[in-house]
Design a protein around this motif. Structure first.
Motif, PDB file in Angstrom:
ATOM      1  N   GLU A   1     -44.038 -39.000 -27.340  1.00 27.86           N
ATOM      2  CA  GLU A   1     -43.625 -37.660 -26.927  1.00 27.86           C
ATOM      3  C   GLU A   1     -42.173 -37.645 -26.452  1.00 27.86           C
ATOM      4  O   GLU A   1     -41.393 -36.744 -26.803  1.00 27.86           O
ATOM      5  CB  GLU A   1     -44.551 -37.139 -25.825  1.00 27.86           C
ATOM      6  CG  GLU A   1     -45.957 -36.775 -26.281  1.00 27.86           C
ATOM      7  CD  GLU A   1     -46.857 -37.978 -26.525  1.00 27.86           C
ATOM      8  OE1 GLU A   1     -47.944 -37.802 -27.101  1.00 27.86           O
ATOM      9  OE2 GLU A   1     -46.462 -39.125 -26.142  1.00 27.86           O
ATOM     10  N   ASN A   2     -41.804 -38.653 -25.655  1.00 29.56           N
ATOM     11  CA  ASN A   2     -40.416 -38.738 -25.184  1.00 29.56           C
ATOM     12  C   ASN A   2     -39.451 -39.000 -26.332  1.00 29.56           C
ATOM     13  O   ASN A   2     -38.351 -38.436 -26.391  1.00 29.56           O
ATOM     14  CB  ASN A   2     -40.282 -39.853 -24.149  1.00 29.56           C
ATOM     15  CG  ASN A   2     -40.918 -39.508 -22.824  1.00 29.56           C
ATOM     16  OD1 ASN A   2     -41.202 -38.342 -22.541  1.00 29.56           O
ATOM     17  ND2 ASN A   2     -41.158 -40.514 -22.007  1.00 29.56           N
ATOM     18  N   TYR A   3     -39.862 -39.880 -27.245  1.00 26.97           N
ATOM     19  CA  TYR A   3     -39.036 -40.204 -28.414  1.00 26.97           C
ATOM     20  C   TYR A   3     -38.769 -38.947 -29.241  1.00 26.97           C
ATOM     21  O   TYR A   3     -37.624 -38.665 -29.631  1.00 26.97           O
ATOM     22  CB  TYR A   3     -39.763 -41.267 -29.236  1.00 26.97           C
ATOM     23  CG  TYR A   3     -39.108 -41.692 -30.531  1.00 26.97           C
ATOM     24  CD1 TYR A   3     -37.809 -42.158 -30.568  1.00 26.97           C
ATOM     25  CD2 TYR A   3     -39.839 -41.673 -31.720  1.00 26.97           C
ATOM     26  CE1 TYR A   3     -37.226 -42.571 -31.756  1.00 26.97           C
ATOM     27  CE2 TYR A   3     -39.268 -42.095 -32.915  1.00 26.97           C
ATOM     28  CZ  TYR A   3     -37.965 -42.534 -32.928  1.00 26.97           C
ATOM     29  OH  TYR A   3     -37.408 -42.950 -34.108  1.00 26.97           O
ATOM     30  N   ALA A   4     -39.818 -38.156 -29.489  1.00 28.64           N
ATOM     31  CA  ALA A   4     -39.660 -36.924 -30.266  1.00 28.64           C
ATOM     32  C   ALA A   4     -38.785 -35.915 -29.527  1.00 28.64           C
ATOM     33  O   ALA A   4     -37.973 -35.206 -30.144  1.00 28.64           O
ATOM     34  CB  ALA A   4     -41.032 -36.322 -30.568  1.00 28.64           C
TER      35      ALA A   4
ATOM     36  N   HIS B   1     -39.129 -47.680 -31.251  1.00 31.86           N
ATOM     37  CA  HIS B   1     -38.338 -47.722 -30.013  1.00 31.86           C
ATOM     38  C   HIS B   1     -39.107 -47.181 -28.811  1.00 31.86           C
ATOM     39  O   HIS B   1     -38.497 -46.636 -27.873  1.00 31.86           O
ATOM     40  CB  HIS B   1     -37.034 -46.929 -30.181  1.00 31.86           C
ATOM     41  CG  HIS B   1     -36.167 -47.403 -31.304  1.00 31.86           C
ATOM     42  ND1 HIS B   1     -35.761 -48.721 -31.432  1.00 31.86           N
ATOM     43  CD2 HIS B   1     -35.639 -46.740 -32.377  1.00 31.86           C
ATOM     44  CE1 HIS B   1     -34.998 -48.837 -32.516  1.00 31.86           C
ATOM     45  NE2 HIS B   1     -34.922 -47.663 -33.105  1.00 31.86           N
ATOM     46  N   LEU B   2     -40.427 -47.315 -28.812  1.00 33.03           N
ATOM     47  CA  LEU B   2     -41.203 -46.769 -27.704  1.00 33.03           C
ATOM     48  C   LEU B   2     -40.970 -47.544 -26.414  1.00 33.03           C
ATOM     49  O   LEU B   2     -41.154 -47.004 -25.318  1.00 33.03           O
ATOM     50  CB  LEU B   2     -42.693 -46.740 -28.059  1.00 33.03           C
ATOM     51  CG  LEU B   2     -43.068 -45.898 -29.304  1.00 33.03           C
ATOM     52  CD1 LEU B   2     -44.567 -45.737 -29.393  1.00 33.03           C
ATOM     53  CD2 LEU B   2     -42.367 -44.539 -29.289  1.00 33.03           C
TER      54      LEU B   2
ATOM     55  N   TYR C   1     -30.885 -43.562 -29.154  1.00 33.44           N
ATOM     56  CA  TYR C   1     -30.162 -44.038 -27.973  1.00 33.44           C
ATOM     57  C   TYR C   1     -28.891 -43.213 -27.759  1.00 33.44           C
ATOM     58  O   TYR C   1     -28.526 -42.879 -26.622  1.00 33.44           O
ATOM     59  CB  TYR C   1     -29.762 -45.506 -28.136  1.00 33.44           C
ATOM     60  CG  TYR C   1     -30.889 -46.493 -28.307  1.00 33.44           C
ATOM     61  CD1 TYR C   1     -32.229 -46.107 -28.234  1.00 33.44           C
ATOM     62  CD2 TYR C   1     -30.614 -47.829 -28.551  1.00 33.44           C
ATOM     63  CE1 TYR C   1     -33.252 -47.026 -28.395  1.00 33.44           C
ATOM     64  CE2 TYR C   1     -31.632 -48.767 -28.706  1.00 33.44           C
ATOM     65  CZ  TYR C   1     -32.948 -48.354 -28.637  1.00 33.44           C
ATOM     66  OH  TYR C   1     -33.948 -49.273 -28.795  1.00 33.44           O
ATOM     67  N   GLN C   2     -28.200 -42.915 -28.854  1.00 37.68           N
ATOM     68  CA  GLN C   2     -26.962 -42.141 -28.756  1.00 37.68           C
ATOM     69  C   GLN C   2     -27.237 -40.684 -28.392  1.00 37.68           C
ATOM     70  O   GLN C   2     -26.487 -40.077 -27.634  1.00 37.68           O
ATOM     71  CB  GLN C   2     -26.190 -42.227 -30.072  1.00 37.68           C
ATOM     72  CG  GLN C   2     -25.629 -43.612 -30.358  1.00 37.68           C
ATOM     73  CD  GLN C   2     -25.039 -43.722 -31.747  1.00 37.68           C
ATOM     74  OE1 GLN C   2     -25.645 -43.309 -32.739  1.00 37.68           O
ATOM     75  NE2 GLN C   2     -23.844 -44.287 -31.838  1.00 37.68           N
TER      76      GLN C   2
END
Length: 450
Positions: A202-205, A194-195, A172-173
């Motif tokens: 993919e976005n998380y990575a 946190h998906l 998040y940070q």
């Protein structure tokens, strides 16, 4: 406190007045910025006003007057949908940033190149952050530790040429820190988490990659495909990358004298700390002395007691299957307390470790689903609550023929069905353990067993 003079004379909207939000507001005001702060909770707004922070309803504000929106990390930036303040900021071309970005800009302004280690990953980032800080302090260095680990980054002492900032950074940070540029960036591992906030793995990575992308040097754990891919991409771009792997680097560090660093997951943490501390000028003797004296973190593979031959371990921070797998892989003859608010995938990924479990004691909303997964593979009971689970697990473990049976709280689930956070869940476990008799077997026998 770090007065954010980099925003002197600017007018910042700030949304989210929890602990980090209040710290951010104070730091901006101390640096000469004007802040208009707001929160969805009227009581929180009132407390900020009482503390001397200018407050105002951002829904009716003139957004053309703002130079930045400073968003608390818990406020959605993209998923499941942007917060309304984000929509307003974007409609007026106002940058949306967070406290880590403010720290980075202030560092660049007052002490460019000051030692700054940023740590992220799905699991292990708090332990790695605390371990690096501990090793450096034991070696006599000037260390400031904070960020997602507990102390807001802007409440630390300001950057300076010989002061080392060790900062844990959540996804998040990172999302709110486009200028994140640590001297040493550490990415430990990635697994689904946190998906709901990032939309996809993919976005998380991609978000996590940003922490190491602009680092002077990156330390990356390459035991999962996501991190290995990021390491490959950075090397292709000519970045300085140090790879660490539990699979191949077992001989790089001897943890036999470091009881708080038991298990493969802590080997990964130790490898990251080893390389980071070397890069910061410590020799191996100083590093190993620091590892040996490291006491670990509460709720993270924390040994809370040994009663008779039974070891009691609090890993309440293991809020997903991947984190719980690290705990289960560290012990045998496990009397496993699991459950809570289930995350995507439940405990099915833990099937290869079921052989280490003597019995499971299931709590919370996830208990029926976890029971269905365990099926006939692992003996289990629905204990419902922590105190019942501890009593039953302790009594069964005391009667085990194993030389060192373990009662392990590694829930593989969030805490929010029964507790406000994982810390309170871990504290309840510790209280329940402390309430046990030294030999719990008679108490279990009196209940008739299950």
């Amino acid at each position: 406190m770090i007065p954010v003079t980099a925003f002197e004379g600017m007018h910042c909207a700030l949304f989210g007045l929890g602990g980090s939000g209040m710290a951010t507001a104070r730091a901006l005001v101390a640096g000469g910025a004007r802040v208009t702060a707001w929160d969805d909770n009227p009581d929180t707004v009132a407390k900020a006003a009482d503390a001397g922070i200018e407050t105002g309803d951002l829904a009716s504000a003139d957004w053309a007057a703002f130079d930045a929106l400073v968003l608390a990390p818990g406020v959605p930036l993209t998923h499941p949908e942007p917060h309304w303040t984000v929509d307003k900021a974007r409609a007026h071309a106002v940058p949306v940033i967070g406290d880590i970005e403010l720290f980075c800009r202030q560092r660049d302004r007052i002490a460019p190149g000051a030692p700054f280690v940023a740590i992220t990953g799905t699991n292990g980032k708090s332990t790695t952050t605390a371990l690096i800080a501990h090793i450096l302090r034991e070696a006599g260095r000037d260390v400031q530790m904070g960020g997602n680990i507990g102390v807001p980054v802007l409440e630390l002492e300001p950057p300076a040429a010989t002061r080392i900032h060790i900062v844990e950074v959540s996804s998040y940070q990172i999302d709110l820190a486009p200028g994140l540029d640590p001297g040493i960036g550490i990415l430990l591992n990635l697994s689904p988490d946190h998906l709901d906030r990032h939309g996809s793995m993919e976005n998380y990575a991609l978000v996590k990659k940003q922490l190491v992308k602009r680092a002077d040097t990156a330390i990356i754990g390459t035991d999962d495909v996501w991190c290995a891919s990021i390491a490959n991409l950075l090397e292709k771009d000519g970045r300085d990358v140090t790879r660490i792997s539990v699979a191949t680097d077992r001989d790089a560090v001897d943890l036999s004298g470091a009881p708080a660093l038991r298990g493969d997951h802590n080997l990964q943490n130790a490898l990251a700390a080893l390389h980071a501390c070397r890069m910061l000028g410590l020799d191996d003797e100083e590093i190993m002395a620091g590892m040996a004296s490291f006491g670990g973190l509460a709720h993270r593979m924390q040994i809370v007691a040994q009663k008779g031959k039974v070891l009691f371990v609090n890993d309440s921070k293991a809020t997903n299957a991947d984190a719980a797998a690290r705990s289960l892989a560290s012990f045998d003859a496990i009397h496993w307390i699991a459950g809570g608010l289930a995350k995507e995938g439940g405990i099915a990924p833990l099937a290869p470790l079921f052989g280490r479990i003597a019995k499971a004691y299931l709590i919370g909303e996830a208990a029926p689903a976890f029971a269905a997964t365990l099926g006939s593979h692992v003996p289990f009971e629905i204990a419902a609550t922590i105190d019942v689970a501890v009593r039953h697990a302790a009594a069964d473990a005391a009667q085990s023929k194993a030389p060192e049976p373990v009662v392990l709280l590694a829930p593989a689930a969030a805490s929010f069905d029964q507790f406000a956070n994982f810390e309170k869940r871990g504290a309840a476990f510790t209280v329940a353990v402390e309430a046990l008799e030294t030999d719990a077997a008679p108490a279990r026998a009196a209940q008739g067993g299950q």
